[in-house]
Design a protein around this motif. Sequence first.
Motif, short mmCIF file in Angstrom:
data_model
loop_
_atom_site.label_atom_id
_atom_site.label_comp_id
_atom_site.label_asym_id
_atom_site.label_seq_id
_atom_site.Cartn_x
_atom_site.Cartn_y
_atom_site.Cartn_z
N GLU A 182 0.83 -1.20 0.00
CA GLU A 182 0.00 0.00 0.00
C GLU A 182 0.87 1.26 0.00
N LYS A 183 1.99 1.23 0.71
CA LYS A 183 2.91 2.37 0.70
C LYS A 183 3.47 2.60 -0.71
N VAL A 184 3.79 1.51 -1.40
CA VAL A 184 4.28 1.63 -2.78
C VAL A 184 3.19 2.21 -3.67
N ARG A 185 1.97 1.73 -3.50
CA ARG A 185 0.85 2.24 -4.32
C ARG A 185 0.73 3.75 -4.19
N LYS A 186 0.77 4.23 -2.95
CA LYS A 186 0.67 5.68 -2.72
C LYS A 186 1.89 6.40 -3.28
N PHE A 187 3.05 5.77 -3.15
CA PHE A 187 4.31 6.40 -3.57
C PHE A 187 4.32 6.73 -5.05
N ILE A 188 3.77 5.81 -5.86
CA ILE A 188 3.75 6.05 -7.32
C ILE A 188 2.35 6.39 -7.82
N LYS A 189 1.41 6.52 -6.88
CA LYS A 189 0.04 6.96 -7.18
C LYS A 189 -0.69 6.01 -8.13
N ALA A 190 -0.54 4.73 -7.90
CA ALA A 190 -1.30 3.73 -8.65
C ALA A 190 -2.74 3.69 -8.15
N LYS A 191 -3.64 3.15 -8.95
CA LYS A 191 -5.05 3.07 -8.56
C LYS A 191 -5.27 2.06 -7.45
N SER A 192 -4.59 0.93 -7.54
CA SER A 192 -4.91 -0.19 -6.66
C SER A 192 -3.66 -0.99 -6.32
N THR A 193 -3.67 -1.63 -5.15
CA THR A 193 -2.55 -2.52 -4.79
C THR A 193 -2.51 -3.74 -5.70
N GLU A 194 -3.61 -4.04 -6.39
CA GLU A 194 -3.60 -5.14 -7.35
C GLU A 194 -2.61 -4.89 -8.48
N GLU A 195 -2.24 -3.62 -8.69
CA GLU A 195 -1.33 -3.25 -9.77
C GLU A 195 0.13 -3.21 -9.31
N ILE A 196 0.39 -3.59 -8.06
CA ILE A 196 1.74 -3.52 -7.49
C ILE A 196 2.27 -4.92 -7.28
N ILE A 197 3.24 -5.32 -8.08
CA ILE A 197 3.86 -6.64 -7.99
C ILE A 197 5.25 -6.49 -7.39
N PHE A 198 5.52 -7.21 -6.31
CA PHE A 198 6.87 -7.21 -5.76
C PHE A 198 7.76 -8.16 -6.57
N THR A 199 8.96 -7.68 -6.92
CA THR A 199 9.92 -8.46 -7.69
C THR A 199 11.27 -8.37 -7.01
N ARG A 200 12.28 -8.97 -7.62
CA ARG A 200 13.63 -8.86 -7.07
C ARG A 200 14.28 -7.52 -7.41
N GLY A 201 13.72 -6.80 -8.37
CA GLY A 201 14.30 -5.52 -8.76
C GLY A 201 13.81 -5.12 -10.13
N THR A 202 14.36 -4.03 -10.65
CA THR A 202 13.96 -3.52 -11.96
C THR A 202 14.18 -4.56 -13.05
#
Length: 409
Positions: free
Chosen positions: A72-92
């Motif tokens: 949720e912090k990442v979602r707010k950080f990049i202003k995405a609509k939903s946490t469903e759009e935030i995938i954690f990965t090992r990196g770029t």
Amino acid sequence: MNIADIRKQFPILDQEVNGNPLVYLDSAATSQKPYQVIEALDKYYREYNSNVHRGVHTLGTRATDGYEGAREKVRKFIKAKSTEEIIFTRGTTTALNTVAASYARANLSKDDEIVISYMEHHSNIIPWQQVAKHTGATLKYLPLQADGTISLDDVRGTVTENTKIVSVTHVSNVLGVMNPIKEIGKIAHENGAVMVVDGAQAAPHINVDVQDLDCDFFAFSGHKMCGPTGIGVLYGKKHLLENMEPIEFGGEMIDFVGLYDSTWKELPWKFEGGTPIIAGAIGLGAAIDFLEEIGRDHIEAHEHKLAAYAMDQLGQINGLTIYGPKDPEKRAGVVTFNIEDVHPHDVATVLDAEGIAVRAGHHCAQPLMKWLDVSATARASFYLYNSEEDIDKLVKGLVKTKEYFSNVF
């Protein structure tokens, strides 16, 4: 919070290297970590280390809350609509490879085009090379202007109705160029292409609003923004992610497993197979808290000021060539350079003897090195904990380097 107070938050900066106070100018490679992040990692391992999602005991619940709270912090950080759009990965790198392997391979064919630029990091070149080989699609490169910037006219001349992917770095890790991603994305969309953004050098330094940019995918790493190594983020528009297949299978990403077939969890978990990067995500969440406390507008303004000062001071050294735009307003806090007749590795070695850490080499951007007609460069990169005094020491070290090799040869 002033620079002196910010520096106190980073314990690694309070040391000597080779008998000199450390001057760390390599944040484009990896940033240093504040106490807030170090303590968050320590607390997780000391107090509630547990796997997430499936456990019902107290430690598992606390770990899940920490992990999903970071999303949720990442979602707010990049202003995405939903946490469903935030995938954690090992990196770029992993994030970009996920887009290439899952989305691109399934949607491209031999008549299609992929457009990238000469300034891309290898992580935003090699996955598209592999997609082109696998699908038969054509890989095309956006030309660069003399100062290393991208012209929108060139974008319009390169992107066609056959283009299906446009993938460009938001900020160059070599030239410091800040690309007009919103405008490039608009051209991509007008031609029916998907816009992918390498945000590794952008997310730590400038305000990122993925909805305003209207990019389809955005990738970045935690370790370049005061977070731990081994954690990164792939943002993707929900409707695209829903129609993509995972590329790692097993563990946390499954819904039901039969003998001969299986189904996947909903977003975002279907892309997070196996035990996730729990501590890394929690550490990234702490890093976001820290950066928000400082203020990203403050960070961006500070780095612009440092870049302008560095360009001015380095520009006074005879025989030193700076690559990229001359206007500091067109670049982030990265200055890449060479000293005439001195190899960048020698430059970095002499500076290290003075306690000054810079990067030397091709910076995982060999096509750009070829475009610049050099084999390697030296790079100084700045972050919120750097000061004009650090740049003064860099300039003094470079003058000393130049004098040393002048006497040797």
